[in-house]
Design an enzyme around this catalytic site. Structure first.
Site, PDB file in Angstrom:
ATOM      1  N   HIS A  53      13.280  -3.005  -2.171  1.00  0.00           N
ATOM      2  CA  HIS A  53      11.951  -3.065  -1.551  1.00  0.00           C
ATOM      3  C   HIS A  53      11.777  -2.118  -0.376  1.00  0.00           C
ATOM      4  O   HIS A  53      10.744  -2.180   0.297  1.00  0.00           O
ATOM      5  CB  HIS A  53      11.645  -4.475  -1.052  1.00  0.00           C
ATOM      6  CG  HIS A  53      11.530  -5.503  -2.118  1.00  0.00           C
ATOM      7  ND1 HIS A  53      10.330  -5.855  -2.705  1.00  0.00           N
ATOM      8  CD2 HIS A  53      12.465  -6.256  -2.727  1.00  0.00           C
ATOM      9  CE1 HIS A  53      10.536  -6.803  -3.606  1.00  0.00           C
ATOM     10  NE2 HIS A  53      11.831  -7.060  -3.641  1.00  0.00           N
ATOM     11  N   LYS A 111      -1.474  -6.457   8.258  1.00  0.00           N
ATOM     12  CA  LYS A 111      -0.108  -6.292   7.753  1.00  0.00           C
ATOM     13  C   LYS A 111       0.826  -6.330   8.944  1.00  0.00           C
ATOM     14  O   LYS A 111       0.367  -6.319  10.094  1.00  0.00           O
ATOM     15  CB  LYS A 111       0.044  -4.962   7.017  1.00  0.00           C
ATOM     16  CG  LYS A 111      -0.527  -3.778   7.813  1.00  0.00           C
ATOM     17  CD  LYS A 111      -0.466  -2.469   7.046  1.00  0.00           C
ATOM     18  CE  LYS A 111      -1.533  -2.279   6.000  1.00  0.00           C
ATOM     19  NZ  LYS A 111      -1.071  -2.236   4.649  1.00  0.00           N
ATOM     20  N   ARG A 112       2.154  -6.374   8.698  1.00  0.00           N
ATOM     21  CA  ARG A 112       3.082  -6.282   9.820  1.00  0.00           C
ATOM     22  C   ARG A 112       2.777  -5.031  10.637  1.00  0.00           C
ATOM     23  O   ARG A 112       2.324  -4.010  10.095  1.00  0.00           O
ATOM     24  CB  ARG A 112       4.524  -6.249   9.297  1.00  0.00           C
ATOM     25  CG  ARG A 112       5.039  -7.593   8.822  1.00  0.00           C
ATOM     26  CD  ARG A 112       5.044  -8.618   9.946  1.00  0.00           C
ATOM     27  NE  ARG A 112       6.121  -8.388  10.866  1.00  0.00           N
ATOM     28  CZ  ARG A 112       7.272  -9.058  10.902  1.00  0.00           C
ATOM     29  NH1 ARG A 112       7.476 -10.049  10.035  1.00  0.00           N
ATOM     30  NH2 ARG A 112       8.202  -8.782  11.778  1.00  0.00           N
ATOM     31  N   LYS A 155       3.459   2.078   9.167  1.00  0.00           N
ATOM     32  CA  LYS A 155       2.186   1.615   8.612  1.00  0.00           C
ATOM     33  C   LYS A 155       1.002   2.215   9.376  1.00  0.00           C
ATOM     34  O   LYS A 155      -0.141   2.127   8.955  1.00  0.00           O
ATOM     35  CB  LYS A 155       2.111   0.092   8.628  1.00  0.00           C
ATOM     36  CG  LYS A 155       3.144  -0.557   7.687  1.00  0.00           C
ATOM     37  CD  LYS A 155       3.083  -2.072   7.737  1.00  0.00           C
ATOM     38  CE  LYS A 155       4.196  -2.766   6.977  1.00  0.00           C
ATOM     39  NZ  LYS A 155       3.968  -2.840   5.519  1.00  0.00           N
ATOM     40  N   THR A 161       1.047  -4.752  -1.076  1.00  0.00           N
ATOM     41  CA  THR A 161       0.411  -5.725  -1.962  1.00  0.00           C
ATOM     42  C   THR A 161      -0.936  -6.148  -1.376  1.00  0.00           C
ATOM     43  O   THR A 161      -1.845  -6.530  -2.113  1.00  0.00           O
ATOM     44  CB  THR A 161       1.304  -6.972  -2.169  1.00  0.00           C
ATOM     45  OG1 THR A 161       1.842  -7.364  -0.908  1.00  0.00           O
ATOM     46  CG2 THR A 161       2.430  -6.684  -3.131  1.00  0.00           C
ATOM     47  N   LYS A 195      -4.748  -6.925  -3.061  1.00  0.00           N
ATOM     48  CA  LYS A 195      -5.599  -8.089  -2.800  1.00  0.00           C
ATOM     49  C   LYS A 195      -6.980  -7.653  -2.313  1.00  0.00           C
ATOM     50  O   LYS A 195      -8.006  -8.217  -2.715  1.00  0.00           O
ATOM     51  CB  LYS A 195      -4.965  -8.983  -1.721  1.00  0.00           C
ATOM     52  CG  LYS A 195      -3.694  -9.671  -2.170  1.00  0.00           C
ATOM     53  CD  LYS A 195      -2.886 -10.219  -0.992  1.00  0.00           C
ATOM     54  CE  LYS A 195      -1.446 -10.466  -1.409  1.00  0.00           C
ATOM     55  NZ  LYS A 195      -0.499 -10.556  -0.293  1.00  0.00           N
TER      56      LYS A 195
HETATM   57  C1  26V Z   1      14.318  -6.347   5.743  1.00  0.00           C
HETATM   58  C2  26V Z   1      15.182  -6.899   6.634  1.00  0.00           C
HETATM   59  C3  26V Z   1      16.233  -6.056   7.173  1.00  0.00           C
HETATM   60  C4  26V Z   1      17.386  -6.874   7.632  1.00  0.00           C
HETATM   61  C5  26V Z   1      16.941  -7.995   8.516  1.00  0.00           C
HETATM   62  C6  26V Z   1      15.970  -8.904   7.887  1.00  0.00           C
HETATM   63  C7  26V Z   1      15.039  -8.242   6.983  1.00  0.00           C
HETATM   64  C8  26V Z   1      14.021  -8.969   6.467  1.00  0.00           C
HETATM   65  C9  26V Z   1      13.163  -8.411   5.585  1.00  0.00           C
HETATM   66  C10 26V Z   1      13.311  -7.118   5.227  1.00  0.00           C
HETATM   67  C11 26V Z   1      12.371  -6.652   4.216  1.00  0.00           C
HETATM   68  C12 26V Z   1      12.120  -5.234   4.179  1.00  0.00           C
HETATM   69  C13 26V Z   1      11.612  -4.874   2.880  1.00  0.00           C
HETATM   70  C14 26V Z   1      10.169  -5.266   2.635  1.00  0.00           C
HETATM   71  O1  26V Z   1       9.596  -6.191   3.124  1.00  0.00           O
HETATM   72  N1  26V Z   1       9.579  -4.491   1.799  1.00  0.00           N
HETATM   73  C15 26V Z   1       8.218  -4.659   1.400  1.00  0.00           C
HETATM   74  O2  26V Z   1       8.239  -5.250   0.114  1.00  0.00           O
HETATM   75  C16 26V Z   1       6.937  -5.416  -0.423  1.00  0.00           C
HETATM   76  C17 26V Z   1       7.081  -6.135  -1.726  1.00  0.00           C
HETATM   77  O3  26V Z   1       7.755  -5.344  -2.634  1.00  0.00           O
HETATM   78  C18 26V Z   1       6.269  -4.074  -0.563  1.00  0.00           C
HETATM   79  O4  26V Z   1       4.967  -4.266  -1.043  1.00  0.00           O
HETATM   80  C19 26V Z   1       6.210  -3.353   0.768  1.00  0.00           C
HETATM   81  O5  26V Z   1       5.707  -2.046   0.599  1.00  0.00           O
HETATM   82  C20 26V Z   1       7.597  -3.284   1.369  1.00  0.00           C
HETATM   83  O6  26V Z   1       7.557  -2.761   2.677  1.00  0.00           O
END
Ligand code: 26V
Length: 894
Positions: free
Chosen positions: A409, A600-601, A606, A708, A712
């Site tokens: 992701h 969004k975050r 972004k 996503t 929406k």
């Molecule tokens: C990364 C990390 C890094 C380590 C610490 C905890 C933590 C928690 C969450 C994440 C997630 C990063 C990846 C993420 O959220 N990607 C998003 O995924 C969506 C669903 O596929 C996508 O639509 C977004 O573009 C993407 O940024």
């Protein structure tokens, strides 16, 4: 097939429907409602359940609620209860119906011995359950009627439920949409996650700054979490590995002297559209095991032993709130292993119930890893097969690889997970040993290529050789999986070309794309009832489970009467949002203005900052140069910054400062309003999205894996202003470039500029007057008169520290495309035609389509076609008898 009477007891408790008073009150004690003086209260209900087919669904529902008020809450007068107090009995009344269907679903799957999917994720952003469940059961209006009859508003009750915000953003919400689609499609697919006591922090705004508050999401109760302490698992951690010989004289590794923590599961039912299938999300909470550290107990150090106990329970205390930087903290590693060990332990136990041996395992079980966070599943499955089930390495490996699949992701290097070998050796010594074994086997298998590429082994090894050796979790996930996918076409290409090109060359067949989607029930049918009704009135109701049918709408985009209704719906939604904005922020907005939304975050990639720069540009043009603003706009921002992400938190402060200057400057004549809605979460998104005219999807090209929210918003009739990034590209392809406002550099251009060092922000600053004015205003204190120098860092970052995100390169084209937006918006007929075409052509982005692709290409689980599910009938939900076999089967939901 009828069950014995006694089984139906939970179904009906008769109350008078004229007065809302319990009939029992008039007829005597509750236990005496039946003719027979000998029967108990429950038996009396059983006998009245014979009347089921003749009783109105509303009456049945009210009786179910009253029953929980009395017997679960032990309260007397329903009319005296407020909305918070009603939330539990109302939810439980609905839950009873769901539980029957959950049991039926399990029996169906078990009797067919169908293959099951387990979706392992550290995050599930479920939002509110009651509304979703009522909606998918088709009994929302019925419940509204029932509550109205006791003087209560359903909306007030729904609003009391706190969001289950067990996720950071896109990744966690995707998991929730996937579960909804799996259930709607009738597939046996289950989520496994952590039962965090605190979800993502609550965001408060204080003087424009974000403040984080604990999210006590369980405070009003969690009636939709069904505790299953009987399914608890004991999870080992720490300890050491010893070598010994088994009975056959073979060397065996024994993990010993571990500490143990218990994983207690709770199930959240996941109701598919129509209620035909009810799957579940199984969440595990950590509880101290009596013998976690038996030595301390033995030493008689009671207080230390209790401290230890509390410490162990911290494992499931809180969700890590960063989605950008990997922290490397021991507790996070322990959380990841806790999830994986609970999930594998549980799913292997479920498999063992009905199967002998493990040859069939991959044809009965699929495990999908949501990012690398659960990638220890590869090592854990090996451990279970070898250490617990006595399989040989080769067979264990074959089964593991055939079972596991991995979704990537993110490409952001700072978010890629790496764990230090020394930490892993301490926390998970046996897993570290297995990972070395997996790595050894892998490196041997590619050794032949090393003649031509001597560096290949170093690049692909699971272990990164550095001063502090690291385990690369993505490598473990890729090597341990039979399928690896990205989440949008561009992203999947970038995974192959830039993230892991060596693996893509070694195993091209393993890599694929699965473009994300969003569930249309929660994100359109439920949250935008006005639009949903218009769609159904225009093209029939089948679009709800086959979103490609929205194409039928296309010809109506040319119909002025349809467009008028379409605008009316949008206006209604905007009026509702305007009220929320005023209540939450005190900002008064014009409902006739264009609603421009970025939700969004908060993250530099972004580029909320780019959006703010454009607002500043418009402001400066108006007040410094007298340029007239032709289209009034309301800019809506919402989103959380990771608590440790300084720049993101500063951007929140900047939005607030710009808002206060722009909103109050009389020269602006209210033409622009800026509002930051605090505490962005699923339930707030459900109000903002239906009201948006413009969707801001403006990430630096190549950085947003998919997005996503973009789907929406377009699905709800917003037009996208976006870069050529993530799923924006596919949205543009579907809706057509004339219905999408594309701007900015492309990935190849960005890559080239990076490679050749061609991006020089100072040049962009010098050559564009308006860019210069915007940057100068940030460097001066125009937006921070009380806080001198507050935003100087932005100038430093962009002009002197390289600006990783190419803000200035894209600002002019962003400003320009927004001029086209204004022009088009002035022509409301043109605008609503474009918006309607967006809705008509957005069908691809249903998560039903995404799930069908995963099922066909990776999981090999049917059905492979979109089934037609009719709109649920309240009578069927309320009057269905409980499953006949419920009393015969001992373990109905495994
Ligand atoms: C990364 C990390 C890094 C380590 C610490 C905890 C933590 C928690 C969450 C994440 C997630 C990063 C990846 C993420 O959220 N990607 C998003 O995924 C969506 C669903 O596929 C996508 O639509 C977004 O573009 C993407 O940024």
């Amino acid at each position: 097939m009828n069950a014995p009477l006694g089984v139906k007891v939970a179904y009906l408790y008769r109350w008078s429907n004229e007065t809302g008073e319990p009939r029992a009150k008039r007829e005597g004690p509750l236990r005496r409602t039946s003719q027979s003086s000998a029967v108990t209260g429950l038996e009396s209900m059983a006998s009245s359940s014979n009347l089921l087919p003749n009783v109105r669904p509303a009456e049945l529902l009210r009786e179910a609620i009253y029953r929980h008020i009395r017997y679960t809450l032990v309260l007397r007068n329903p009319r005296l209860l407020g909305p918070v107090e009603l939330l539990t009995p109302v939810s439980l009344a609905v839950r009873d119906r769901i539980v029957d269907r959950m049991i039926e679903t399990e029996e169906r799957v078990r009797s067919k011995d169908s293959k099951r999917l387990y979706y392992l994720s550290m995050e599930f952003l479920m939002g509110r359950s009651l509304n979703d469940n009522l909606h998918n059961l088709g009994i929302t209006e019925l419940m509204r009627e029932v509550l109205a009859s006791i003087g209560m508003s359903l909306d007030d009750v729904l609003a009391c439920e706190l969001d289950a915000g067990l996720g950071n953003g896109g990744l966690g919400r995707l998991a929730a949409c996937f579960l909804e689609s799996l259930a709607t499609l009738g597939m046996p697919g289950y989520g496994y996650g952590i039962d965090y006591e605190y979800g993502l922090f609550r965001q408060e705004i204080n003087g424009g700054f974000q403040r984080e508050k604990p999210d006590r999401w369980k405070a009003n109760g969690t009636p939709f979490e069904i505790g299953r302490p009987d399914r608890a698992l004991s999870i080992p951690l720490y300890g050491r590995v010893e070598t010994s010989r088994d009975n056959h004289g073979n060397l065996r590794q024994i993990w010993t002297s571990q500490k143990f923590v218990l994983g207690i599961p709770s199930d959240m039912p996941v109701v598919g559209w129509g209620g035909e299938t009810v799957n579940f999300l199984r969440l595990f909470a950590a509880r101290a095991s009596e013998d976690f550290d038996i030595e301390i107990f033995n030493r008689g150090d009671y207080i230390r032993a209790v401290e230890q106990k509390i410490g162990n329970e911290n494992i499931s205390r809180v969700l890590y709130p960063s989605d950008s930087v990997m922290s490397g903290k021991e507790l996070r590693l322990v959380q990841e292993y806790f999830l994986v060990a609970c999930a594998i332990g549980d799913l292997v136990r479920r498999y063992d119930l009905d199967h002998k041996g493990y040859e069939q395992f991959p044809s009965k079980v699929a495990i999908q890893m949501n990012d690398t966070h659960p990638s220890l599943a590869v090592a854990e499955l090996m451990r279970v097969f070898i250490d617990e089930k006595g399989l040989e390495w080769e067979q264990a490996w074959e089964l593991t690889q055939a079972t596991c699949a991995y979704t990537n992701h993110t490409l952001l290097p700072e978010a890629l997970e790496r764990w230090s070998v020394s930490l892993m050796e301490r926390v998970l010594p046996r897993h570290m040993q297995l990972i070395y074994g997996i790595n050894h086997q892998f490196l041997r298998s590619i050794s032949e290529y090393s003649f031509t590429d001597p560096d290949l082994m170093r690049r692909t090894s699971i272990i990164e050789e550095a001063a502090d050796k690291q385990v690369r979790m993505a490598h473990l996930a890729i090597i341990g999986s039979h399928a690896v996918n990205g989440v949008a076409a561009l992203h999947s290409e970038l995974v192959k070309s830039t993230l892991v090109p060596d693996f893509a060359k070694l195993w091209p067949e393993r890599f694929s794309n699965k473009t994300n989607g969003v569930a249309p029930r929660p994100w359109l049918h439920k949250s935008n009832p006005g639009l949903a009704a218009l769609l159904t009135e225009t093209i029939g109701e089948r679009w709800v489970t086959d979103l490609s049918l929205l194409r039928g709408l296309q010809k109506f985009a040319d119909d002025a009467a349809f467009r008028a209704k379409f605008r009316e719906v949008k206006q209604h939604n905007k009026n509702r949002l305007a009220k929320v904005i005023f209540d939450q922020t005190g900002v008064q907005v014009y409902t006739s203005s264009l609603f421009d939304v970025q939700i969004k975050r908060i993250h530099e990639y972004k580029r909320q900052l780019l959006n703010v720069m454009r607002i500043i540009d418009q402001y400066l043009q108006c007040v410094d140069h007298g340029v007239e603003i032709k289209v009034p706009r309301t800019f809506v921002f919402a989103g959380k910054a990771a608590p440790g992400y300084w720049a993101a938190k500063q951007i929140i402060k900047l939005i607030h400062n710009v808002a206060s200057v722009v909103n109050s400057d009389p020269r602006m004549k209210d033409r622009i309003k800026v509002a930051f809605l605090p505490d962005y979460r699923v339930s707030l998104a459900e109000i903002i999205i239906p009201a948006a005219d413009v969707s801001e999807q403006i990430s630096t090209a190549g950085m947003e894996a998919s997005g996503t929210g973009n789907m929406k918003l377009s699905m709800n009739g917003a037009l996208t202003v976006g870069t050529y990034d993530g799923a924006n590209i596919e949205i543009l392809e579907e809706v057509g470039e004339e219905n999408f406002y594309l701007f900015g550099l492309r990935v190849e251009q960005i890559e080239e500029m990076k490679r050749k060092g061609l991006y020089n922000a100072q040049e962009y600053y010098a050559k564009n007057e308006r860019t210069k004015a915007v940057m100068d205003s940030l460097g001066s204190d125009r937006f921070s008169p009380q806080e001198p120098g507050l935003f100087r860092w932005i100038v430093d970052e962009i002009l002197y520290r390289g600006d990783r995100y190419f803000h200035l390169a894209d600002l002019p084209s962003y400003v320009e495309i927004n001029e086209s937006v204004d022009e088009d918006y002035l022509d409301q007929e043109l605008w609503s035609r474009k918006a309607a075409i967006n809705v008509a052509r957005i069908g691809k982005f249903s998560s039903d389509r995404t799930i069908l692709e995963y099922a066909r290409d990776i999981w090999h689980i049917g059905p492979f076609e979109q089934p037609w599910v009719p709109k649920p009938k309240p009578e069927a939900i309320l009057t269905a008898a409980p499953p006949a076999s419920a009393s015969e089967s001992s373990s109905v939901v495994g």
